[in-house]
Design a protein around this motif. Sequence first.
Motif, PDB file in Angstrom:
ATOM      1  N   SER A  36       0.813  -1.228   0.000  1.00 33.57           N
ATOM      2  CA  SER A  36       0.000   0.000   0.000  1.00 33.57           C
ATOM      3  C   SER A  36       0.834   1.261   0.000  1.00 33.57           C
ATOM      4  O   SER A  36       0.309   2.354   0.233  1.00 33.57           O
ATOM      5  N   LEU A  70      -0.354   4.325  -2.069  1.00 35.77           N
ATOM      6  CA  LEU A  70      -1.784   4.631  -2.068  1.00 35.77           C
ATOM      7  C   LEU A  70      -2.080   5.929  -1.314  1.00 35.77           C
ATOM      8  O   LEU A  70      -1.347   6.324  -0.405  1.00 35.77           O
ATOM      9  N   SER A 124      -7.837   5.687   0.771  1.00 38.79           N
ATOM     10  CA  SER A 124      -8.168   4.351   0.279  1.00 38.79           C
ATOM     11  C   SER A 124      -7.975   3.264   1.336  1.00 38.79           C
ATOM     12  O   SER A 124      -8.284   2.099   1.089  1.00 38.79           O
TER      13      SER A 124
END
Length: 244
Positions: free
Chosen positions: A133, A136, A140
């Motif tokens: 991640s 990101l 999100s």
Amino acid sequence: MSRTVLEVQGVTKRFGGLVAVRDMRFDVTEHEVMGIIGPNGSGKSTMINMISGLFPPSEGSIRLKGAELAGLPAHKTARKGVGRTFQLVRLLPELSVVENVVAGAVFGHRRRWGKPAEAHARQLLERVGLGASIGLPISSLTYIDTKRVELARALAGDPEVLLLDEWLAGLNPTELATGIDLVRSLRDEGRTIILVEHVMDAIRSLCDRCVVMSSGAKIAEGTPAEVLSDAEVIRAYLGEDEDA
């Protein structure tokens, strides 16, 4: 014998006529996980806020490896070596996941800049289970993942003492088990941690010692088994918790 890292001596905090914390005293030794527990409104988070520099104490001394912290603002306390998370996750939503953690590396105890800071941030995101991640946006992420980012950011400054203020709060049972395992792995690395928590399974499995607060004062100190079997603690905290 382990050396003392943090000393809290005679710390009191007043808000006008309200005494939120009264004459608190405890030490935290190197590589120890110290729990601070007690019912809601007992002064736990106020104590954490004083250690981290968010509030100055009205009286008393807070020393990190002999250096006085009492009265220092939060950013200088972080530079001295205190990292923390918050009850309500505080991230920078306009930054990506990795950029949030880089901020901890830049402004924490041991400063890192540029590529070294980003490499350190990426390593810590892997460490807390967010390797996939990294790029990101914060928007999100799931709730537990925002907590992981905040934890990675706190770790990014290489703090001498890590303060976790109800880091496990609000997690479902599966997330809770994951969270306890993550904090346990930090303990096993030898980190010095102060843990404010209501989850008794976490207190029992993670803490070496506990301080119990009620109405702003310390009412017990000892191992989890000792304090959780103390009659005054049961009256002040466990009995209240069962009735909640």
